[in-house]
Design a protein around this motif. Structure first.
Motif: not given
Length: 203
Positions: A5-7, A12-13, A87-95
């Motif tokens: 799921i993390h993958s 998204l990047p 958003f999950p925590a792993e999503v980049l802040p700018e995204l």
């Protein structure tokens, strides 16, 4: 499972390749526009050009992520101020900031579209079927489907019959679509993540 799921969210990047907000906005709008039909070849080609991706297999996990976000934005009880919680925590802040801005922009419009769909579309009251051409060697057998529909806006207008004929190949196509609809009617996030994981494992 957690790593898979993390993958999934890790795709998204790829949106960074769009270089500006407008192409990402176009992608979200196209995904919403095709929510009932799925993307056609032309849309996929445009997406690949925007994101500079050579193959559909590179873009599919990203589209799964975006469809999950869109469905959560529309169907879950999330206000504009709480949009970042999708958003999950792993999503980049700018995204997160970019997608939050766009989801906030379209949430009201998309929810109005859902309300219109629910009001204007008739309800299925009954379905029957029969076989034809079973005794003729020159013609392949087929099924005649009879649907009884009732208007949601004019409940006293009575039922309306819709008949159509299906051969074996078109029936298989219809069944495939119905299975997809069944999956969409379950928890959208779980279904989308599961499908993406299965596609990733099959690749």
């Amino acid at each position: 499972m957690a790593e898979q799921i993390h993958s999934l969210w890790g795709h998204l990047p790829l949106l960074v390749r769009a270089n500006s907000k407008e192409p990402v906005e176009y992608i979200l709008q196209a995904l919403w526009r095709t929510r009932h039909t799925g993307l056609d070849a032309a849309d996929r080609q445009i997406f690949r050009e925007i994101l500079q991706l050579p193959n559909d297999s590179d873009i599919d996990p990203l589209l799964v992520c975006l469809r999950v976000l869109i469905r959560r934005c529309v169907y879950e009880n999330v206000s504009k101020d709480e949009m970042h919680k999708l958003f999950p925590a792993e999503v980049l802040p700018e995204l997160q900031r970019l997608l939050t801005l766009l989801l906030q922009k379209f949430q009201k419009e998309w929810r109005e579209d859902i309300s219109k769909d629910q009001v204007n579309l008739p309800s299925l009251k009954a379905m029957t079927w029969s076989m034809v051409n079973q005794e003729t060697e020159l013609t392949d057998p087929s099924a005649v489907i009879n649907l009884k529909l009732q208007s949601n806006t004019q409940p006293n207008s009575g039922e309306r019959d819709v008949k159509f004929q299906l051969a074996k190949d078109t029936l298989e196509t219809m069944l495939s679509s119905m299975y997809s609809i069944r999956d969409q009617l379950t928890d959208p996030s779980e279904t989308s993540e599961r499908d993406a994981i299965q596609n990733t494992n099959a690749a």
